[in-house]
Design a protein around this motif. Sequence first.
Motif, PDB file in Angstrom:
ATOM      1  N   ARG A   1     -19.709  20.251  45.347  1.00 51.96           N
ATOM      2  CA  ARG A   1     -18.554  20.442  44.525  1.00 51.96           C
ATOM      3  C   ARG A   1     -18.891  19.984  42.931  1.00 51.96           C
ATOM      4  O   ARG A   1     -18.595  20.737  42.017  1.00 51.96           O
ATOM      5  N   ALA A   2     -19.673  18.951  42.830  1.00 61.52           N
ATOM      6  CA  ALA A   2     -20.044  18.589  41.406  1.00 61.52           C
ATOM      7  C   ALA A   2     -20.944  19.542  40.764  1.00 61.52           C
ATOM      8  O   ALA A   2     -20.668  19.752  39.633  1.00 61.52           O
ATOM      9  N   VAL A   3     -21.931  20.005  41.634  1.00 63.08           N
ATOM     10  CA  VAL A   3     -22.945  20.921  40.962  1.00 63.08           C
ATOM     11  C   VAL A   3     -22.251  22.522  40.551  1.00 63.08           C
ATOM     12  O   VAL A   3     -22.464  22.699  39.709  1.00 63.08           O
ATOM     13  N   MET A   4     -21.515  22.897  41.605  1.00 61.47           N
ATOM     14  CA  MET A   4     -20.927  24.123  41.416  1.00 61.47           C
ATOM     15  C   MET A   4     -19.925  24.046  40.123  1.00 61.47           C
ATOM     16  O   MET A   4     -19.744  25.167  39.675  1.00 61.47           O
ATOM     17  N   ALA A   5     -19.088  23.050  40.049  1.00 62.57           N
ATOM     18  CA  ALA A   5     -18.185  22.815  39.054  1.00 62.57           C
ATOM     19  C   ALA A   5     -18.873  23.013  37.434  1.00 62.57           C
ATOM     20  O   ALA A   5     -18.345  23.651  36.676  1.00 62.57           O
ATOM     21  N   THR A   6     -20.232  22.707  37.539  1.00 66.56           N
ATOM     22  CA  THR A   6     -21.012  22.999  36.275  1.00 66.56           C
ATOM     23  C   THR A   6     -21.446  24.426  36.047  1.00 66.56           C
ATOM     24  O   THR A   6     -21.747  24.759  35.021  1.00 66.56           O
ATOM     25  N   ALA A   7     -21.246  25.255  37.195  1.00 72.42           N
ATOM     26  CA  ALA A   7     -21.553  26.544  36.846  1.00 72.42           C
ATOM     27  C   ALA A   7     -20.339  27.387  36.610  1.00 72.42           C
ATOM     28  O   ALA A   7     -20.373  28.572  36.229  1.00 72.42           O
ATOM     29  N   ALA A   8     -19.066  26.536  36.492  1.00 64.29           N
ATOM     30  CA  ALA A   8     -17.963  27.193  36.037  1.00 64.29           C
ATOM     31  C   ALA A   8     -17.234  25.954  35.066  1.00 64.29           C
ATOM     32  O   ALA A   8     -16.058  25.715  35.109  1.00 64.29           O
ATOM     33  N   SER A   9     -17.863  25.676  34.159  1.00 66.73           N
ATOM     34  CA  SER A   9     -17.496  24.389  33.414  1.00 66.73           C
ATOM     35  C   SER A   9     -16.251  24.429  32.663  1.00 66.73           C
ATOM     36  O   SER A   9     -15.525  23.517  32.542  1.00 66.73           O
ATOM     37  N   SER A  10     -15.600  25.703  32.115  1.00 71.09           N
ATOM     38  CA  SER A  10     -14.668  25.500  31.357  1.00 71.09           C
ATOM     39  C   SER A  10     -13.431  25.414  32.288  1.00 71.09           C
ATOM     40  O   SER A  10     -12.440  25.167  31.697  1.00 71.09           O
ATOM     41  N   LEU A  11     -13.442  25.368  33.569  1.00 70.36           N
ATOM     42  CA  LEU A  11     -12.345  25.461  34.435  1.00 70.36           C
ATOM     43  C   LEU A  11     -11.991  23.797  34.705  1.00 70.36           C
ATOM     44  O   LEU A  11     -10.897  23.417  35.191  1.00 70.36           O
TER      45      LEU A  11
ATOM     46  N   LEU B   1     -16.988  16.037  34.386  1.00 69.49           N
ATOM     47  CA  LEU B   1     -18.168  16.739  34.565  1.00 69.49           C
ATOM     48  C   LEU B   1     -19.264  15.886  34.413  1.00 69.49           C
ATOM     49  O   LEU B   1     -20.449  15.986  34.588  1.00 69.49           O
ATOM     50  N   ALA B   2     -18.893  14.613  33.870  1.00 69.00           N
ATOM     51  CA  ALA B   2     -20.131  13.400  33.654  1.00 69.00           C
ATOM     52  C   ALA B   2     -20.818  13.015  35.203  1.00 69.00           C
ATOM     53  O   ALA B   2     -20.052  13.229  36.203  1.00 69.00           O
ATOM     54  N   PRO B   3     -22.001  12.806  34.892  1.00 67.70           N
ATOM     55  CA  PRO B   3     -22.686  11.911  36.049  1.00 67.70           C
ATOM     56  C   PRO B   3     -21.838  11.093  36.940  1.00 67.70           C
ATOM     57  O   PRO B   3     -21.145  10.148  36.332  1.00 67.70           O
ATOM     58  N   ASN B   4     -21.724  11.235  37.935  1.00 64.59           N
ATOM     59  CA  ASN B   4     -20.995  10.229  39.214  1.00 64.59           C
ATOM     60  C   ASN B   4     -19.555  10.449  38.900  1.00 64.59           C
ATOM     61  O   ASN B   4     -18.785   9.673  39.652  1.00 64.59           O
ATOM     62  N   ALA B   5     -19.004  11.429  38.064  1.00 64.04           N
ATOM     63  CA  ALA B   5     -17.569  11.613  38.060  1.00 64.04           C
ATOM     64  C   ALA B   5     -17.052  12.779  39.147  1.00 64.04           C
ATOM     65  O   ALA B   5     -18.043  13.423  39.750  1.00 64.04           O
TER      66      ALA B   5
END
Length: 287
Positions: A151-161, A167-171
């Motif tokens: 989830r954390a990595v995939m969120a960075t692929a759609a960051s504006s959502l 999106l910070a590390p460990n968040a």
Amino acid sequence: MPRVQAGEIQLGWREWGRGDVTVVFVHGNLASKDWIELAAPLFPSGVRVIGIDWRGCGDSDRPKPAADYVNYAMQQHAQDLLAALDALGIEFCHLATHSTGGIIAARMLLMQPQRFGRVFALDPVTPLGMAFNADQIGVFRAMMKSKEVTRAVMATAASSLFVPDSLAPNAVPRFREGLGDIQRLFERILEQTFSVSEGIWIGTPVNLNREWESKELERRMAEIRHPHLVLWGERDGWIPPADLRAMAAAMPDCRLVIVPGVGHSMNLEIPALYAGYFGAWFGGLAR
């Protein structure tokens, strides 16, 4: 969902719209044809769009990966998709690609150049491939084992959502308010991610690194004469813009557009904007 025979395997596929102009969507890594689901109803009339899942993804078969993942190479995906087009009776079409779908399409264009017209490439992995070291491939191994990491990595692929601080590390990524159908689609495709083959999880970065090291497609970029519209979201942290500039400079007919306020996946993040660019590039062909 329907499936089509492609050599020794079957691939899932889906169709939107009707018309004499056919566009085939080639999705990215850890993804599926469903990534254009919200944008597709907004595409121009007269255009038939077909999405096809790679082997190992979506509704397609999941062959056991070879020890060196060669049966999940970019060339293999390209051969699969060409076989699927044969089986579907598609003699000529245009291509819309996302992320790793871009380098798969490049191989398709070089293998059968006469079969394709225009290309609409969203944040593509270019013919240069991508360099992955052991630690980076280790992230994919961690994703295989943990939904939270995925989830954390995939969120960075759609960051504006997502709320930027989340999106910070460990968040833990937190959606912005009011996303509705977009959030629901993201959650559904996130679940799809957990079912992809190891040949996708590990084979994709391994094989993209091989493309980077071999330089084969980099040397052949000037042979790709099909008109390209390439979009790069300025918040995309996955695709180096220098690679896209190299691609635009080397290909005879390639235009690069930088889009503000969007990340790696405009098709998910702002489906209406994606459909607008799609319609501007392909809509006139249907008149």
